[in-house]
Write an enzyme that holds these catalytic residues in place. Sequence first.
Site, mmCIF file in Angstrom:
data_model
loop_
_atom_site.group_PDB
_atom_site.id
_atom_site.type_symbol
_atom_site.label_atom_id
_atom_site.label_comp_id
_atom_site.label_asym_id
_atom_site.label_seq_id
_atom_site.Cartn_x
_atom_site.Cartn_y
_atom_site.Cartn_z
ATOM 1 N N THR A 126 0.813 -1.210 0.000
ATOM 2 C CA THR A 126 0.000 0.000 0.000
ATOM 3 C C THR A 126 0.850 1.266 0.000
ATOM 4 O O THR A 126 1.980 1.262 0.525
ATOM 5 C CB THR A 126 -0.903 -0.003 1.257
ATOM 6 N N ASP A 127 0.287 2.349 -0.518
ATOM 7 C CA ASP A 127 0.981 3.644 -0.473
ATOM 8 C C ASP A 127 1.074 4.182 0.959
ATOM 9 O O ASP A 127 1.804 5.125 1.225
ATOM 10 C CB ASP A 127 0.300 4.668 -1.388
ATOM 11 N N GLU A 128 0.308 3.564 1.898
ATOM 12 C CA GLU A 128 0.317 4.079 3.269
ATOM 13 C C GLU A 128 1.670 3.903 3.938
ATOM 14 O O GLU A 128 1.949 4.538 4.947
ATOM 15 C CB GLU A 128 -0.789 3.407 4.092
ATOM 16 N N TYR A 151 -1.447 -0.685 11.066
ATOM 17 C CA TYR A 151 -1.642 -1.299 9.746
ATOM 18 C C TYR A 151 -0.483 -0.954 8.810
ATOM 19 O O TYR A 151 0.156 -1.850 8.236
ATOM 20 C CB TYR A 151 -2.975 -0.831 9.133
ATOM 21 N N LYS A 155 2.530 -3.353 7.146
ATOM 22 C CA LYS A 155 2.725 -3.515 5.693
ATOM 23 C C LYS A 155 4.157 -3.116 5.314
ATOM 24 O O LYS A 155 4.784 -3.772 4.487
ATOM 25 C CB LYS A 155 1.707 -2.665 4.909
#
Length: 339
Positions: A126-128, A151, A155
């Site tokens: 994810t870009d997060e 989260y 990741k």
Amino acid sequence: MKFLVTGGAGFIGSAFVRLLLQDPDGSRAVLNLDKLTYAGNLENLASIADDARYRFVHGDICDAALVNSLVAEEKPEVIVNFAAESHVDRSILSPAPVFETNLRGTFTLLEAARTHQTPRYVQISTDEVYGSIDPPHEADENFPLRASSPYSASKAGADLLTLSYFVTYKMPVTVTRASNNYGPYQFPEKLIPLMISNALEDKPLPIYGDGQQVRDWLYVDDHARAILAVIEHGRAGEIYNIGGSRALPNLDVVREILAAVGKPESLMQTVKDRPGHDRRYALSSEKLMRETGWQARVPFEEGLRATVEWYRSNAAWTARIKSGEYQKYYQSNYGGRAV
Ligand code: NAD
Ligand code: TYD
């Protein structure tokens, strides 16, 4: 080509499985390993459940004995790991399962792939992991990692672990990092499906803080096509960002949803902000487009209209989800949030 897809009963994994089985020459086979957590739903795969090229295994990616025997027996040519605890708010309320699945689960899959020399491993991320990005910057694949939530930290950790298997063991792994997805079959805990389903039921639409946080929206089928493009044309040991077609503040997205559903803006309700809330995500997908030729095909307005129509026509799907554990989650996340 034989695929082991994990988390294939979830939102993005099921879109990817459906895409794989649209294969015109019928040469793909898919084994879907899914634990069927609150987010896993075999209804998402009803359209392909009877396809002879498809097999479902109910199980946990943290179960090393199961994962090992599946990889040993089935000898997949590609493992694509979608399985995850995928929601920031749940990761804040209860981080333990996030670290178990997102980190231990990834480790378990990587070890099985290493033992059995799987020719390709793709970690869906994810870009997060890049954290909040100040305008006008966009993250490319070399942007520093600055995770804000349990989260995103899990990741980021899984990404680093995956890439270490390329450096240390020369394993052919690839990491993809996509922006916020939306589309049919998304669990109604994430912004777009939650707002659509609440609006359809005339329930309040909870806006965190000032609603000016920016997300870059990617239609789920564009994401699935990008992952396939990476498998077909991407390079091992690399990271590929997959950005959406449109960066928008949350308030604009919610207003567009209300207009599409035909409900008044008075349904919007400001609530207490999410702790550690990232202000803005922004991605450059230039590398993906240059190396694979992929481009997003679905403009946001079109994708949002299709998504609203899907939720309108599939009220029973949402109702079944909302009748169970969801009520408890909703109460614990939104119960004390009034401002
Ligand atoms: P989802 O929550 O809809 O689905 C997750 C799936 O994984 C479910 O079917 C669940 O049953 C399964 N699962 C969970 N724990 C498992 C375990 N231990 N063993 C086996 N299966 C397990 O998630 P999603 O939105 O489809 O996201 C899929 C992947 O894409 C995740 O890795 C997520 O981090 C990533 N991603 C999501 C987005 C997004 O906007 N949703 C954006 C970028 C990246
Ligand atoms: P979300 O869909 O949870 O994705 P992420 O936080 O992983 O980007 O949230 C998208 C944006 O919408 C984020 O800025 C938080 C905001 N949001 C709300 O304002 N209200 C809500 O009820 C939810 C679920 C999200």
